[in-house]
Write a protein that holds these residues in place. Sequence first.
Motif, PDB file in Angstrom:
ATOM      1  N   ARG A  16     -36.811  21.507 -60.972  1.00  0.00           N
ATOM      2  CA  ARG A  16     -36.908  21.957 -59.585  1.00  0.00           C
ATOM      3  C   ARG A  16     -37.808  23.164 -59.478  1.00  0.00           C
ATOM      4  O   ARG A  16     -37.872  23.997 -60.368  1.00  0.00           O
ATOM      5  N   ARG A  17     -38.503  23.264 -58.347  1.00  0.00           N
ATOM      6  CA  ARG A  17     -39.424  24.384 -58.127  1.00  0.00           C
ATOM      7  C   ARG A  17     -38.698  25.625 -57.614  1.00  0.00           C
ATOM      8  O   ARG A  17     -39.166  26.742 -57.818  1.00  0.00           O
ATOM      9  N   PHE A  18     -37.567  25.421 -56.910  1.00  0.00           N
ATOM     10  CA  PHE A  18     -36.859  26.549 -56.304  1.00  0.00           C
ATOM     11  C   PHE A  18     -35.400  26.532 -56.737  1.00  0.00           C
ATOM     12  O   PHE A  18     -34.810  25.478 -56.952  1.00  0.00           O
ATOM     13  N   THR A  19     -34.795  27.692 -56.822  1.00  0.00           N
ATOM     14  CA  THR A  19     -33.373  27.790 -57.152  1.00  0.00           C
ATOM     15  C   THR A  19     -32.550  27.492 -55.900  1.00  0.00           C
ATOM     16  O   THR A  19     -33.068  27.471 -54.774  1.00  0.00           O
ATOM     17  N   ASN A  20     -31.242  27.300 -56.120  1.00  0.00           N
ATOM     18  CA  ASN A  20     -30.350  27.034 -54.982  1.00  0.00           C
ATOM     19  C   ASN A  20     -30.387  28.178 -53.970  1.00  0.00           C
ATOM     20  O   ASN A  20     -30.389  27.950 -52.758  1.00  0.00           O
ATOM     21  N   ILE A  27     -33.953  27.258 -45.967  1.00  0.00           N
ATOM     22  CA  ILE A  27     -33.556  26.128 -45.123  1.00  0.00           C
ATOM     23  C   ILE A  27     -32.126  26.331 -44.658  1.00  0.00           C
ATOM     24  O   ILE A  27     -31.191  26.312 -45.465  1.00  0.00           O
ATOM     25  N   PRO A  28     -31.912  26.525 -43.350  1.00  0.00           N
ATOM     26  CA  PRO A  28     -30.543  26.711 -42.849  1.00  0.00           C
ATOM     27  C   PRO A  28     -29.687  25.474 -43.129  1.00  0.00           C
ATOM     28  O   PRO A  28     -30.098  24.350 -42.886  1.00  0.00           O
ATOM     29  N   GLY A  29     -28.503  25.685 -43.697  1.00  0.00           N
ATOM     30  CA  GLY A  29     -27.580  24.587 -43.973  1.00  0.00           C
ATOM     31  C   GLY A  29     -27.829  23.891 -45.297  1.00  0.00           C
ATOM     32  O   GLY A  29     -27.096  22.958 -45.648  1.00  0.00           O
TER      33      GLY A  29
END
Length: 195
Positions: A16-20, A27-29
Amino acid sequence: MAETPSTPYVAGAPKRRFTNEELRARIPGWGADLDPANRPSVPKMQTDVNTGAHWDFPERQQERQPREHSIEHQFVTPVFGTSVPLKGVSGAMRRYAYRYGEARAAHWLILIAADRVDAGGSHLRSFLTLQPDNPVTETGAMSEFTRHGISSRFGKKRADLKEQALVPVFVAGPWILAGGVAFAVLRRLLRAARR
């Protein structure tokens, strides 16, 4: 041909490019279903299962000719079918259709039109053989009279009754149109020959 494999073909969890946390901030939600208890698909998403595969990325099938593939995908799947290679006008139409994404109506409408062009070409080629296509028997029109086709439509509450008026148009229409065009061309040629 060195291509970076897409995630569906690589064993293990995708990179994955981004962490949680970064995704939740952007991104809301996002991440509402991170808890495995809220996810019905958790058993099939386990990545530590031994599948018995002896490869990380499957060996790619050799392309003998360029294959059409959706612009949404980076490359053709590792194994693909070539049962009907592209040919003629219908092949050019199919190649052109793949310039559009699969979400566009133009993609599918051009593919449908290419199928009709291919079918029309097959019908025309059949006239060069000893057994040309017979539209009366091959469309099942005779079964309307020999297999209770007409009587099965009345009083039965069939869902296809509304389209029955259009069936002759779609079945006989192309043949009548082709016959009319052939007659017009022949007539014009005869008139030109008389001059």
